[in-house]
Design an enzyme around this catalytic site. Sequence first.
Site: not given
Length: 819
Positions: A228-230
């Site tokens: 995932t993106d953060w």
Amino acid sequence: MKHHDLISKMSLEEKCSLFSGDTQFTTKKIERLEIQQMYMSDGPGGIRRQAGEADHLGLNPSEPATCFPTSAAMANSWDVELEEELGKYIGREAKEKKVDVLLGPGLNIKRSPLCGRNFEYFSEDPYLSGKMAAAFIRGIQSQNVSACPKHFAVNNQETLRMHSDSVLDQRTLHEIYLTGFEIAVKEGRPQCIMSSYNKINGIYANENAYLLREILVKQWGFDGFVVTDWGGGSDRIAAVKAGNHLEMPTSNGNSDRELIHAVMCGDLEEAWVDELLDEYLDVLFSMTDKEDDGGECDLERHHKFARKCAEESIVLLKNSKGLLPLKAGKRVAVIGEFAKVPRYQGAGSSAVNAVRVDNILDFLKESKLDVIGYEPGFLRHGGEDEKKKQNAVRLSEKADIVLLFLGLDEMAESEGMDRMDMKLNQNQTDLFHAIHAVNPNIVVVLAGGAPFEIPWLELCPAVVHGYLGGQAGAGAMADVLTGTANPSGKLAETWPKKLEDTPCFSYFPGKQHTAEYREGIFVGYRYYQTAGVPVCFPFGYGLSYTTFSYSNVCVSEGKITFELTNTGTMAGAEISQLYITKEKSDLFRPAKELKGFAKTYLVPGESRQVNIYLDDKSFRYYNIKTQRYEIEGGRYILSIGASAEDIRLSCKIDLPESGTASPYNKEELASYYSGKVLDIHDEEFAALLGHAIPPSAWDKNRLLGREDTIAQLFYAKSILARLIWKALSKRMHRMEKKGIPNLNIMFVYGLTFQGIAKLAGNAVDMHMVDDLLEIINGKFWSGLLHLIKDHRQMRRETKEMKKKLENMSDKVKADEDIR
């Protein structure tokens, strides 16, 4: 499964623990099974390994590293070999800093010049983006460091990026927004890919099984893991079902417990967990089982290479009086603060703590020019300073030539926010006119990661653009200005005259629930060339200090061949571009599309045969009815040009009829058939989508939910929530006035409520988010009581799970001692 025996030794708790991070940038380890942790670092213009407490926005200082030119600059080189070499250099620094995964390259399409993160991306064209990204990935991974292309996919605005739903038709999705990733995956073979924050047609990218499994794995052959993106997770169970392997950063066990519960209650099959874990472990072991052969990097050598990269990326935009290159002995006035304090990178998670930053004043003073002085001329972040302006004008009067350094300031280009317009700060334009009144011999040196309006262009005899050239960009620019180097860069994006000319002007950014891609496939030059819209500089444009001629074109055996000659007096490089046009198409199509390119270095008088090869992407289009790529039969024009407008050679080729009828009703899509897409009405966009347009505006009568954002607190039921929004908005306004981006404020403003749980570690879980929403929606006391109760429950469950894992490890160690 490759790691079946190892996985069979794991408890369910251990399996699920590996699906989320341990800290901000590290994955979890299981010591008893010799599963080590990986370290991830932001990029892609250099290594951003933070020295102290880590954060994903680049707020806290990082270890010094070489700051190379941004991707927006490197794309102007059109040099895949140079880009691959850049990947190797960054990979060496990553290895030295014990980084296993570099979070880059970014290859989202430059849909609008206003996207605040355009400096991190390559191009408006998916073919060029994909080729450059694939090269970078190969370079990085040749050093036993994993690349991680991002943000997959259709992530083209920073405004409400965690909340926005990208609404677009399937052909546009595949041809424009997935093709670059397809090339990067198939030709670069990345071991990791990052999903984006946004939804795509109503489904979060990270929960989109069609995107993550059907396309990425089955069609493209991706064999790495998806991260995932953060803070970009929403429904953790849905994400894992869709094919996500790793949620970052740490959730301190919150996500682990969700997965365990889902498996135990039958909502998630353990066999699927095992399959994803097997794929993830394959990459993890390849990263952590390598020998430590990094050694110390030669940072001086890296600096010299960064200078070479910057030099190859500089674009000469205008040279009408032949002012450039500057002749020895010329009296030169240097004006503009960017000459002394350069813009060399963007802001946000890609920001690198450069080991050094060169200053062009030093190089110019060491040259054979007569530098008569320097004046800043204007306030960097806007506003008037008459004294600075007049000092610059007085100095300019004394010079033969004025070097005027202009560009976008730091506030204009940052992760977390988009630009409001395409204008330079007015004080820069005013300074240009004041100087032009006393000395018209002006060479403007531009800095910035995206186009901006230049209303003074007709008055200016010479313009050269360095984009954001990294720590060594100043030396490269000095070489180009003085003729030590011949500029060879060409624009990887169209430079429009004004914002109102851009194809998505009426639709960008999506400011509430959705971002509507009404322009369809007509992005960048595909629009300007088709609709006949005049621009400042076309896609693929760039001048040189020498000239080139093209001749003898032919097509045979899957390639187009022609002869290129350097007809000037200076050695240089020419970037030749292949564009393909379909004659008499039954589809709506752009006037031309880039399908190949070659960069050729020639000495004066030298000729060389250049080959540009055709591939599986040269003639295809995505058929929305058959849901696959097909080739429309008939005649195609193959054009070789020095830019999208400057076509030098062309030939034709006939392809057999496919027998497939057009999937479109021409009468329903008249604007798309003309390419004039500036004002697409609802009925036509719905016809393009093939379904009703989803609501774009927030329903302010509805209670706020997990997927809503802090930015929506202004219509919350709670007075306290509205006061919080008002205070945050005031801070945003002060930040804009100062001209210095505060990434914390910008990130919080667009943060979803569920994102709070994903980024707050063990402070907040999803149950507590629901409790906060109860308070926000006007039920203060009941929400507060629930919040206290759920916080205690979360702490208790965290301790129990930690104890269980410790007991399991102790038991295994005891069994080993007995054996």
